[in-house]
Scaffold this motif. Sequence first.
Motif, PDB file in Angstrom:
ATOM      1  N   UNK A 107       0.804  -1.222   0.000  1.00 56.00           N
ATOM      2  CA  UNK A 107       0.000   0.000   0.000  1.00 56.00           C
ATOM      3  C   UNK A 107       0.840   1.276   0.000  1.00 56.00           C
ATOM      4  N   UNK A 108       1.842   1.425   0.891  1.00 57.97           N
ATOM      5  CA  UNK A 108       2.599   2.685   0.889  1.00 57.97           C
ATOM      6  C   UNK A 108       3.340   2.941  -0.414  1.00 57.97           C
ATOM      7  N   UNK A 109       3.736   1.865  -1.098  1.00 60.01           N
ATOM      8  CA  UNK A 109       4.396   2.037  -2.384  1.00 60.01           C
ATOM      9  C   UNK A 109       3.432   2.642  -3.401  1.00 60.01           C
ATOM     10  N   UNK A 110       2.189   2.114  -3.451  1.00 67.69           N
ATOM     11  CA  UNK A 110       1.171   2.651  -4.355  1.00 67.69           C
ATOM     12  C   UNK A 110       0.822   4.093  -3.970  1.00 67.69           C
ATOM     13  N   UNK A 129      14.464   4.203   0.617  1.00 73.02           N
ATOM     14  CA  UNK A 129      15.267   3.099   1.162  1.00 73.02           C
ATOM     15  C   UNK A 129      14.612   2.534   2.421  1.00 73.02           C
ATOM     16  N   UNK A 130      14.116   3.405   3.293  1.00 70.94           N
ATOM     17  CA  UNK A 130      13.436   2.959   4.523  1.00 70.94           C
ATOM     18  C   UNK A 130      12.176   2.169   4.188  1.00 70.94           C
ATOM     19  N   UNK A 131      11.424   2.665   3.195  1.00 75.01           N
ATOM     20  CA  UNK A 131      10.191   1.988   2.791  1.00 75.01           C
ATOM     21  C   UNK A 131      10.492   0.612   2.209  1.00 75.01           C
ATOM     22  N   UNK A 132      11.495   0.527   1.339  1.00 74.84           N
ATOM     23  CA  UNK A 132      11.859  -0.758   0.730  1.00 74.84           C
ATOM     24  C   UNK A 132      12.329  -1.741   1.805  1.00 74.84           C
ATOM     25  N   UNK A 133      13.065  -1.255   2.808  1.00 69.38           N
ATOM     26  CA  UNK A 133      13.524  -2.114   3.903  1.00 69.38           C
ATOM     27  C   UNK A 133      12.342  -2.694   4.671  1.00 69.38           C
ATOM     28  N   UNK A 134      11.357  -1.844   4.949  1.00 70.20           N
ATOM     29  CA  UNK A 134      10.170  -2.306   5.671  1.00 70.20           C
ATOM     30  C   UNK A 134       9.389  -3.323   4.847  1.00 70.20           C
ATOM     31  N   UNK A 164      -4.907  -1.843  -3.912  1.00 70.34           N
ATOM     32  CA  UNK A 164      -4.967  -0.723  -4.860  1.00 70.34           C
ATOM     33  C   UNK A 164      -6.131   0.211  -4.509  1.00 70.34           C
ATOM     34  N   UNK A 165      -7.275  -0.379  -4.146  1.00 68.45           N
ATOM     35  CA  UNK A 165      -8.453   0.413  -3.790  1.00 68.45           C
ATOM     36  C   UNK A 165      -8.213   1.246  -2.535  1.00 68.45           C
ATOM     37  N   UNK A 166      -7.621   0.649  -1.486  1.00 71.44           N
ATOM     38  CA  UNK A 166      -7.402   1.397  -0.244  1.00 71.44           C
ATOM     39  C   UNK A 166      -6.318   2.454  -0.438  1.00 71.44           C
ATOM     40  N   UNK A 243      -0.939  10.769   3.541  1.00 70.41           N
ATOM     41  CA  UNK A 243      -1.359   9.407   3.222  1.00 70.41           C
ATOM     42  C   UNK A 243      -0.184   8.435   3.166  1.00 70.41           C
ATOM     43  N   UNK A 244       0.971   8.880   2.661  1.00 73.03           N
ATOM     44  CA  UNK A 244       2.117   7.974   2.543  1.00 73.03           C
ATOM     45  C   UNK A 244       2.595   7.513   3.910  1.00 73.03           C
ATOM     46  N   UNK A 245       2.753   8.448   4.857  1.00 74.06           N
ATOM     47  CA  UNK A 245       3.223   8.099   6.189  1.00 74.06           C
ATOM     48  C   UNK A 245       2.218   7.214   6.916  1.00 74.06           C
ATOM     49  N   UNK A 246       0.923   7.516   6.773  1.00 74.94           N
ATOM     50  CA  UNK A 246      -0.101   6.674   7.391  1.00 74.94           C
ATOM     51  C   UNK A 246      -0.023   5.255   6.835  1.00 74.94           C
ATOM     52  N   UNK A 247       0.129   5.138   5.531  1.00 70.58           N
ATOM     53  CA  UNK A 247       0.151   3.811   4.921  1.00 70.58           C
ATOM     54  C   UNK A 247       1.412   3.034   5.270  1.00 70.58           C
ATOM     55  N   UNK A 248       2.529   3.733   5.507  1.00 73.26           N
ATOM     56  CA  UNK A 248       3.753   3.052   5.939  1.00 73.26           C
ATOM     57  C   UNK A 248       3.517   2.354   7.284  1.00 73.26           C
ATOM     58  N   UNK A 249       2.733   3.011   8.142  1.00 75.47           N
ATOM     59  CA  UNK A 249       2.430   2.414   9.441  1.00 75.47           C
ATOM     60  C   UNK A 249       1.730   1.075   9.322  1.00 75.47           C
TER      61      UNK A 249
END
Length: 303
Positions: A107-110, A129-134, A164-166, A243-249
């Motif tokens: 989700x955070x990638x999308x 890099x942090x996102x890919x690691x997670x 994709x929808x969320x 939205x990106x930070x929320x989705x990373x969580x």
Amino acid sequence: MKERKASLLLHPYALLFIAILSVSVSSIMIKSSETPTAIAGMYRLYISAVIMLPFVPWKTIRSLSLSAKEWGTFFLAGLLLGLYFLFWMKSLVYTSVASSMVILALQPLFVMIGSYFVFKERASLLSVICLVSALLGSVIIAWGDIGVSKEALIGDGLSLIGTILVSAYMLVGQKLSRKFDANMYSVVVFFLGGSVLLIYSMLNGYSLTNYDSSDWTYFLMLAIVPTIFGQNIFNQLLKSIGATTVSVGIIGEPVLAIILAYIFLGETISFFQFVGGLITLLGMLMYFWRQSLQYSSANRLSH
């Protein structure tokens, strides 16, 4: 309508942790019930809307004036949320929780890609890099549990569509959160999302009322825990941290689910889960640390 300032009772990252903890139990709850997923999702959203309605100031409701375009955006958000619950909850009927969750972790990638095109938000190399690691940690967690049967592939496909929808829902929500009260936004989109599932349930001939008391308790708990203390808090945070930070969580969901199962159910933690969990948490902490610094800096400038 003028843009509203976010008013949060706690630090946004404390609220994000509460929301992640709350939604981490939803997949286990859904897996343990035999009620139609569309019915469970419908009542989950309707009950949440009813509970939250008293927290929307009457002055806000009375002064609400929406253009046709804004109503259309609200309907789009509700449609996306309802379809997300329909596809993702249905995926758990066919595939494992781990497999569904690792796909949801995309989700955070999308959202990051969508944020670039919709809001012109550019992610730094360190953030990527942090996102890919997670994400890598999430893949390792689910490695031993991902199925390859025909049913599992159907479930994984449904989970991907739901993801994709969320992701689209998060982006639409970020746009609306800049103009409208967060509680009002949650009530409206929960009602609209529930209505999408109501239509689907009626078209498929599902009973709307013939359920045991344990099922109604299950609907209520789905509304309170993963929806009001989970999805609603995500909605509250869209304005302040994006939205990106929320989705990373949400990547932390399977990690918390594993920890909760260890504490309350006595389940063992496998090597893959331990290593993947550490990598996921490290990637998330690095990402949140960087975003928290930016959030604090922006707050100081605004004051």
